[in-house]
Design a protein around this motif. Structure first.
Motif, PDB file in Angstrom:
ATOM      1  N   MET A  88     -29.431  58.959  52.072  1.00  0.00           N
ATOM      2  CA  MET A  88     -30.396  59.136  50.983  1.00  0.00           C
ATOM      3  C   MET A  88     -29.902  60.166  49.973  1.00  0.00           C
ATOM      4  N   ALA A  89     -29.273  61.230  50.477  1.00  0.00           N
ATOM      5  CA  ALA A  89     -28.751  62.270  49.578  1.00  0.00           C
ATOM      6  C   ALA A  89     -27.705  61.716  48.623  1.00  0.00           C
ATOM      7  N   SER A  90     -27.009  60.640  49.042  1.00  0.00           N
ATOM      8  CA  SER A  90     -25.997  60.016  48.178  1.00  0.00           C
ATOM      9  C   SER A  90     -26.612  59.536  46.864  1.00  0.00           C
ATOM     10  N   GLY A  91     -27.894  59.203  46.909  1.00  0.00           N
ATOM     11  CA  GLY A  91     -28.556  58.706  45.717  1.00  0.00           C
ATOM     12  C   GLY A  91     -28.990  59.781  44.740  1.00  0.00           C
ATOM     13  N   ARG A 103     -20.542  61.887  51.204  1.00  0.00           N
ATOM     14  CA  ARG A 103     -19.880  60.825  51.981  1.00  0.00           C
ATOM     15  C   ARG A 103     -19.133  61.413  53.178  1.00  0.00           C
ATOM     16  N   PHE A 104     -18.538  62.578  53.007  1.00  0.00           N
ATOM     17  CA  PHE A 104     -17.860  63.255  54.117  1.00  0.00           C
ATOM     18  C   PHE A 104     -18.867  63.590  55.214  1.00  0.00           C
ATOM     19  N   THR A 163     -30.825  54.602  43.340  1.00  0.00           N
ATOM     20  CA  THR A 163     -32.048  54.186  44.045  1.00  0.00           C
ATOM     21  C   THR A 163     -31.723  53.288  45.223  1.00  0.00           C
ATOM     22  N   VAL A 164     -30.732  52.428  45.062  1.00  0.00           N
ATOM     23  CA  VAL A 164     -30.314  51.557  46.171  1.00  0.00           C
ATOM     24  C   VAL A 164     -29.862  52.398  47.360  1.00  0.00           C
ATOM     25  N   GLY A 169     -31.045  54.370  52.827  1.00  0.00           N
ATOM     26  CA  GLY A 169     -30.992  55.478  53.778  1.00  0.00           C
ATOM     27  C   GLY A 169     -32.252  55.609  54.615  1.00  0.00           C
ATOM     28  N   ILE A 170     -33.317  54.911  54.227  1.00  0.00           N
ATOM     29  CA  ILE A 170     -34.593  55.026  54.941  1.00  0.00           C
ATOM     30  C   ILE A 170     -34.599  54.292  56.287  1.00  0.00           C
TER      31      ILE A 170
END
Length: 422
Positions: A88-91, A103-104, A163-164, A169-170
């Protein structure tokens, strides 16, 4: 076959790791949009995809230890929460550097899952059942790609890539509680199991354990040349495997500008990959042959990769992408039967850990070099030649290891060759 454990353990483990593998599929589907939005090069895109596997290395060995000495169930539950939060943090990232860091961390969180599940399955399935249990579980890899590529494409049609990533991530966080409710570490903990069934299974597992050879540890594995041959072979295979997996959506995106269509088209090669994976494993078991069923698919994949650089028709390119997918996925079943056949029993456990931990760094090597060569040449041609070369080298090294061990075993009475390992 005892039915209850197969219906209770395998499907939950299958869905759990399918959600984990999603993070290696969706980044490929989203990458053209990430590159455009963050204004990054193909080389940097390879870094973003590949740095996951640098983090993935960290918990490979500790994950197996924690699962053995503490609890695979609880350890994986914690990791699912952590990787869901990282996904989720990636978004929410705003820069290339931030995306690389997340990503790491995602790789770190997911890296402990594979060894922990193998420990869990070993607690539930006897040696005679374990190959099938592993194969059923590992089938989640192509299934994840088949499902997640279209889902990511459909979501992209209505949302931006950030958003994707948040939405995808949910599910791991939600499913973590399903995992906690349904999974038990061992048969003795399972209240849902019939007493007679539990007693028989525990008796069989204890009998196997009493005959097992004590592990000589990682020191012995590090000193074994055959182990390092397998590590290098796996690294080369994963270079081609993840280089292909990461960049195939970008190739497909040249066929269409519609993200939903791209997602559906990307699923086609992985559908063939699933069929190839199952057929090759069954065929390998029937022939009691491992090496040929690893070498042949890898060579076919390399040839189709090279051939794909000489055709312009989207239909022909899709056919060759599908053949390549079959070739890079098909070795999974037979390959994991090889280490237990050619490595001393006291070393094999540590050897498998090293093979998976270090070999998976090929997941950084493949996407990165394809990106570098894409930037240098302006096309994917050189990158796919590089991936094809890696697959050929992996095939040759597998053939050499099998031939070497056959020669050694030929001098020992009543010892089967590697091509006769069940």
């Amino acid at each position: 076959m005892t039915s209850s454990k197969w219906l209770k353990i395998i499907p939950v483990a299958f869905i759990m790791y399918m959600l984990a593998y999603m993070d290696r599929i969706n980044v490929g589907v989203l990458m053209p949009y990430i590159q455009k939005d963050l204004n990054i090069s193909a080389s940097s895109a390879g870094d973003i995809a590949g740095i996951f596997f640098v983090g993935y290395l960290i918990l490979q060995i500790p994950g197996g230890i924690l699962a053995t000495k503490w609890s695979a169930k609880k350890f994986i539950f914690i990791l699912m929460i952590l990787w869901g939060l990282c996904a989720m943090a990636s978004g929410f990232v705003q820069t290339e550097g931030q995306l690389k860091v997340v990503r790491f961390l995602l790789g770190v969180a997911e890296g402990g899952v594979w060894p922990a599940v193998l420990i869990l399955l070993a607690n539930w399935f006897t040696i005679k059942e374990r190959a099938r249990a592993n194969a059923f579980w590992m089938a989640c890899l192509p299934v994840s790609a088949i499902l997640m590529a279209p889902i990511s494409g459909l979501l992209l049609k209505n949302f931006d890539w950030q958003t994707v990533l948040i939405l995808e991530g949910i599910p791991p966080i939600i499913f973590a509680f399903v995992w906690l409710a349904f999974i038990d570490d061992r048969p003795s903990d399972a209240k849902w199991m019939d007493d007679k069934e539990r007693t028989k299974l525990l008796s069989d597992l204890n009998a196997e354990q009493s005959k097992s050879v004590k592990s000589q540890g990682y020191g012995a594995a590090f000193k074994n040349k055959t182990v390092w041959g397998l590590v290098v072979m796996y690294f080369l295979w994963m270079t081609g495997f993840y280089g292909y997996t990461m960049w195939v959506p970008s190739v497909v995106s040249t066929f269409t500008k519609d993200p939903a269509t791209m997602g559906w088209l990307t699923a086609i090669p992985f559908t063939f990959a699933l069929v190839g994976m199952v057929v090759n494993s069954i065929w390998s078991d029937r022939r009691l042959n491992r090496v040929q069923h690893v070498v042949t698919p890898l060579i076919i994949a390399a040839i189709s990769m090279v051939a794909g650089q000489f055709v312009d028709s989207p239909v022909l390119q899709m056919v060759l992408l599908s053949i390549t997918a079959i070739g890079v996925y098909a070795p999974y079943g037979p390959l994991w039967a090889i280490p237990t056949a050619i490595i001393p029993a006291g070393v094999v456990g540590a050897a498998l850990g090293l093979q998976n931990a270090i070999g998976n760094l090929g997941g950084y090597n493949g996407p990165k070099f394809v990106g570098v060569l894409k930037d240098a040449t302006g096309s994917f041609h050189a990158g796919f030649y590089f991936l094809a070369a890696s697959l050929v080298l992996a095939a040759l090294l597998t053939w050499f290891l099998g031939r070497t061990m056959n020669v050694q075993k030929a001098n020992v009475p009543n010892k089967p060759t590697i091509n006769k390992v069940s």
